[in-house]
Design a protein around this motif. Structure first.
Motif, PDB file in Angstrom:
ATOM      1  N   GLU A   1      -2.793  -9.546  -9.441  1.00 29.99           N
ATOM      2  CA  GLU A   1      -3.668  -9.826  -8.314  1.00 29.99           C
ATOM      3  C   GLU A   1      -4.150 -11.267  -8.408  1.00 29.99           C
ATOM      4  O   GLU A   1      -4.331 -11.801  -9.511  1.00 29.99           O
ATOM      5  N   MET A   2      -4.354 -11.910  -7.272  1.00 27.88           N
ATOM      6  CA  MET A   2      -4.785 -13.297  -7.258  1.00 27.88           C
ATOM      7  C   MET A   2      -5.680 -13.557  -6.054  1.00 27.88           C
ATOM      8  O   MET A   2      -5.646 -12.821  -5.060  1.00 27.88           O
ATOM      9  N   HIS A   3      -6.487 -14.587  -6.169  1.00 30.44           N
ATOM     10  CA  HIS A   3      -7.236 -15.083  -5.020  1.00 30.44           C
ATOM     11  C   HIS A   3      -6.283 -15.950  -4.206  1.00 30.44           C
ATOM     12  O   HIS A   3      -5.769 -16.957  -4.696  1.00 30.44           O
ATOM     13  N   LEU A   4      -6.025 -15.552  -2.978  1.00 33.76           N
ATOM     14  CA  LEU A   4      -5.130 -16.303  -2.093  1.00 33.76           C
ATOM     15  C   LEU A   4      -5.973 -16.839  -0.941  1.00 33.76           C
ATOM     16  O   LEU A   4      -6.309 -16.094  -0.015  1.00 33.76           O
ATOM     17  N   PRO A   5      -6.341 -18.132  -0.979  1.00 32.60           N
ATOM     18  CA  PRO A   5      -7.308 -18.674  -0.021  1.00 32.60           C
ATOM     19  C   PRO A   5      -6.720 -18.974   1.352  1.00 32.60           C
ATOM     20  O   PRO A   5      -6.934 -20.040   1.923  1.00 32.60           O
ATOM     21  N   LEU A   6      -5.972 -18.004   1.890  1.00 37.45           N
ATOM     22  CA  LEU A   6      -5.337 -18.167   3.191  1.00 37.45           C
ATOM     23  C   LEU A   6      -5.907 -17.151   4.166  1.00 37.45           C
ATOM     24  O   LEU A   6      -6.205 -16.014   3.794  1.00 37.45           O
TER      25      LEU A   6
ATOM     26  N   ASN B   1      -0.586  -9.960  11.158  1.00 36.93           N
ATOM     27  CA  ASN B   1      -1.389  -8.773  10.866  1.00 36.93           C
ATOM     28  C   ASN B   1      -0.519  -7.512  10.851  1.00 36.93           C
ATOM     29  O   ASN B   1      -0.688  -6.632   9.993  1.00 36.93           O
ATOM     30  N   ARG B   2       0.404  -7.450  11.790  1.00 42.24           N
ATOM     31  CA  ARG B   2       1.288  -6.284  11.864  1.00 42.24           C
ATOM     32  C   ARG B   2       2.190  -6.211  10.629  1.00 42.24           C
ATOM     33  O   ARG B   2       2.385  -5.135  10.044  1.00 42.24           O
ATOM     34  N   VAL B   3       2.747  -7.345  10.234  1.00 41.70           N
ATOM     35  CA  VAL B   3       3.633  -7.374   9.069  1.00 41.70           C
ATOM     36  C   VAL B   3       2.867  -6.996   7.800  1.00 41.70           C
ATOM     37  O   VAL B   3       3.346  -6.204   6.983  1.00 41.70           O
ATOM     38  N   LEU B   4       1.670  -7.558   7.632  1.00 43.76           N
ATOM     39  CA  LEU B   4       0.870  -7.236   6.451  1.00 43.76           C
ATOM     40  C   LEU B   4       0.516  -5.750   6.414  1.00 43.76           C
ATOM     41  O   LEU B   4       0.500  -5.126   5.349  1.00 43.76           O
ATOM     42  N   GLY B   5       0.253  -5.181   7.599  1.00 47.80           N
ATOM     43  CA  GLY B   5      -0.022  -3.754   7.680  1.00 47.80           C
ATOM     44  C   GLY B   5       1.173  -2.921   7.247  1.00 47.80           C
ATOM     45  O   GLY B   5       1.025  -1.918   6.534  1.00 47.80           O
TER      46      GLY B   5
ATOM     47  N   ASP C   1       3.824   0.487   3.209  1.00 47.83           N
ATOM     48  CA  ASP C   1       5.015   0.750   2.399  1.00 47.83           C
ATOM     49  C   ASP C   1       4.728   0.644   0.906  1.00 47.83           C
ATOM     50  O   ASP C   1       5.648   0.796   0.085  1.00 47.83           O
ATOM     51  N   GLY C   2       3.478   0.372   0.543  1.00 47.53           N
ATOM     52  CA  GLY C   2       3.111   0.313  -0.868  1.00 47.53           C
ATOM     53  C   GLY C   2       3.673  -0.887  -1.598  1.00 47.53           C
ATOM     54  O   GLY C   2       3.988  -0.802  -2.793  1.00 47.53           O
ATOM     55  N   ILE C   3       3.798  -2.025  -0.885  1.00 45.32           N
ATOM     56  CA  ILE C   3       4.398  -3.222  -1.486  1.00 45.32           C
ATOM     57  C   ILE C   3       3.331  -4.243  -1.880  1.00 45.32           C
ATOM     58  O   ILE C   3       3.314  -4.739  -3.006  1.00 45.32           O
ATOM     59  N   VAL C   4       2.425  -4.572  -0.952  1.00 45.96           N
ATOM     60  CA  VAL C   4       1.353  -5.520  -1.251  1.00 45.96           C
ATOM     61  C   VAL C   4       0.071  -5.076  -0.551  1.00 45.96           C
ATOM     62  O   VAL C   4       0.109  -4.299   0.408  1.00 45.96           O
ATOM     63  N   LYS C   5      -1.045  -5.600  -1.046  1.00 41.65           N
ATOM     64  CA  LYS C   5      -2.325  -5.500  -0.364  1.00 41.65           C
ATOM     65  C   LYS C   5      -2.899  -6.910  -0.238  1.00 41.65           C
ATOM     66  O   LYS C   5      -2.924  -7.659  -1.211  1.00 41.65           O
ATOM     67  N   PHE C   6      -3.323  -7.245   0.981  1.00 41.19           N
ATOM     68  CA  PHE C   6      -3.953  -8.543   1.212  1.00 41.19           C
ATOM     69  C   PHE C   6      -5.237  -8.279   1.984  1.00 41.19           C
ATOM     70  O   PHE C   6      -5.211  -7.918   3.149  1.00 41.19           O
TER      71      PHE C   6
ATOM     72  N   ARG D   1      -8.847 -12.142   1.306  1.00 44.24           N
ATOM     73  CA  ARG D   1      -8.221 -13.246   0.576  1.00 44.24           C
ATOM     74  C   ARG D   1      -7.910 -12.896  -0.879  1.00 44.24           C
ATOM     75  O   ARG D   1      -7.899 -13.761  -1.747  1.00 44.24           O
ATOM     76  N   ARG D   2      -7.675 -11.631  -1.131  1.00 42.11           N
ATOM     77  CA  ARG D   2      -7.165 -11.185  -2.421  1.00 42.11           C
ATOM     78  C   ARG D   2      -5.788 -10.582  -2.186  1.00 42.11           C
ATOM     79  O   ARG D   2      -5.616  -9.709  -1.328  1.00 42.11           O
ATOM     80  N   LEU D   3      -4.802 -11.070  -2.931  1.00 44.99           N
ATOM     81  CA  LEU D   3      -3.437 -10.573  -2.815  1.00 44.99           C
ATOM     82  C   LEU D   3      -3.086  -9.784  -4.062  1.00 44.99           C
ATOM     83  O   LEU D   3      -3.202 -10.278  -5.180  1.00 44.99           O
ATOM     84  N   GLN D   4      -2.667  -8.542  -3.853  1.00 46.79           N
ATOM     85  CA  GLN D   4      -2.217  -7.697  -4.956  1.00 46.79           C
ATOM     86  C   GLN D   4      -0.767  -7.301  -4.716  1.00 46.79           C
ATOM     87  O   GLN D   4      -0.417  -6.793  -3.649  1.00 46.79           O
ATOM     88  N   ILE D   5       0.071  -7.582  -5.695  1.00 46.68           N
ATOM     89  CA  ILE D   5       1.478  -7.185  -5.620  1.00 46.68           C
ATOM     90  C   ILE D   5       1.604  -5.808  -6.255  1.00 46.68           C
ATOM     91  O   ILE D   5       1.440  -5.649  -7.465  1.00 46.68           O
ATOM     92  N   ILE D   6       1.874  -4.795  -5.446  1.00 49.84           N
ATOM     93  CA  ILE D   6       1.961  -3.422  -5.944  1.00 49.84           C
ATOM     94  C   ILE D   6       3.368  -3.111  -6.437  1.00 49.84           C
ATOM     95  O   ILE D   6       3.552  -2.487  -7.476  1.00 49.84           O
ATOM     96  N   ASN D   7       4.377  -3.561  -5.682  1.00 50.49           N
ATOM     97  CA  ASN D   7       5.765  -3.289  -6.055  1.00 50.49           C
ATOM     98  C   ASN D   7       6.569  -4.588  -5.912  1.00 50.49           C
ATOM     99  O   ASN D   7       7.117  -4.866  -4.848  1.00 50.49           O
ATOM    100  N   PRO D   8       6.633  -5.411  -6.989  1.00 47.89           N
ATOM    101  CA  PRO D   8       7.322  -6.704  -6.898  1.00 47.89           C
ATOM    102  C   PRO D   8       8.805  -6.590  -6.571  1.00 47.89           C
ATOM    103  O   PRO D   8       9.359  -7.441  -5.873  1.00 47.89           O
TER     104      PRO D   8
END
Length: 217
Positions: free
Chosen positions: A152-157, A174-178, A183-188, A191-198
């Motif tokens: 997980e990282m702080h992503l200032p975007l 927004n649609r793509v991030l949703g 799909d259990g791939i990332v959470k944003f 401004r926190r990005l978590q990679i669930i399934n790299p």
């Protein structure tokens, strides 16, 4: 690298330009803290983000003594840079040739990253563009601490920043991030990005795993 030859440190607040599009820049900057975006402006006022600069990047290098900058650099967060006047570069390189080689390597690295992302924007679908951007930023961020297996990282975007970097609207981003979240791939979020399934993220981004290793190096 630049810090050994710097004339001064400078601080910029988030939103400030380090240098502006169409204006001369009399120094190069070594980014030591914070994030910077390199951008261009279209005739209708829209912004295209060309590159995200992270600590270690060298900014403001251009050919010629009085060349106007063809892009701007804006602090995405509060940043600190070390600066060297352009007029001091030639004497430094003559005395320390390895400085010139290091500078060329840093510029070539950033060009390679920018060219790769340009290919993504020009040839990939919306989901691939966003996945490609998130994965690249995550890996570049994590590479600053070798051996640290952060997830997980702080992503200032903002979503608007992601859209300006991928050529998409905020609604589309927004649609793509949703979809990536469902799909259990990332959470944003906030401004926190978590990679669930790299592995799935690499697959969505259509990136060769060997290329991922080259970014880390």
């Amino acid at each position: 690298m630049v810090a050994s030859y710097k004339s001064s440190d400078r601080e910029f607040e988030a939103g400030q330009d380090l240098f502006s599009l169409g204006k001369p820049c009399d120094s190069i900057y070594n980014l030591t803290e914070g994030w910077v975006i390199l951008y261009n402006l279209l005739e209708d006022g829209r912004r295209q983000i060309l590159h995200f600069a992270l600590p270690g990047a060298v900014l403001g290098f251009h050919p010629g003594d009085s060349a106007m900058m063809t892009y701007g650099a804006q602090a995405l967060t509060d940043v600190t840079v070390s600066s060297i006047p352009h007029k001091a570069l030639l004497p430094i390189v003559k005395q320390q040739p390895e400085f010139g080689l290091r500078l060329a390597w840093l510029i070539a690295r950033d060009c390679s990253l920018a060219f790769d992302r340009l290919t993504s924007i020009g040839r990939h679908s919306a989901s691939k563009r966003v996945a490609h951007l998130l994965l690249k930023l995550f890996i570049r961020y994590r590479a600053q601490w070798p051996g640290n297996q952060i997830e997980e990282m702080h992503l200032p975007l903002t979503q608007e920043d992601i859209g300006d970097a991928t050529g998409l609207t905020s609604v589309h981003v927004n649609r793509v991030l949703g979809d990536l979240r469902k799909d259990g791939i990332v959470k944003f979020h906030y401004r926190r990005l978590q990679i669930i399934n790299p592995d799935k993220l690499i697959d969505v981004a259509r990136i060769d795993p060997q290329l991922v290793l080259s970014w880390i190096r």
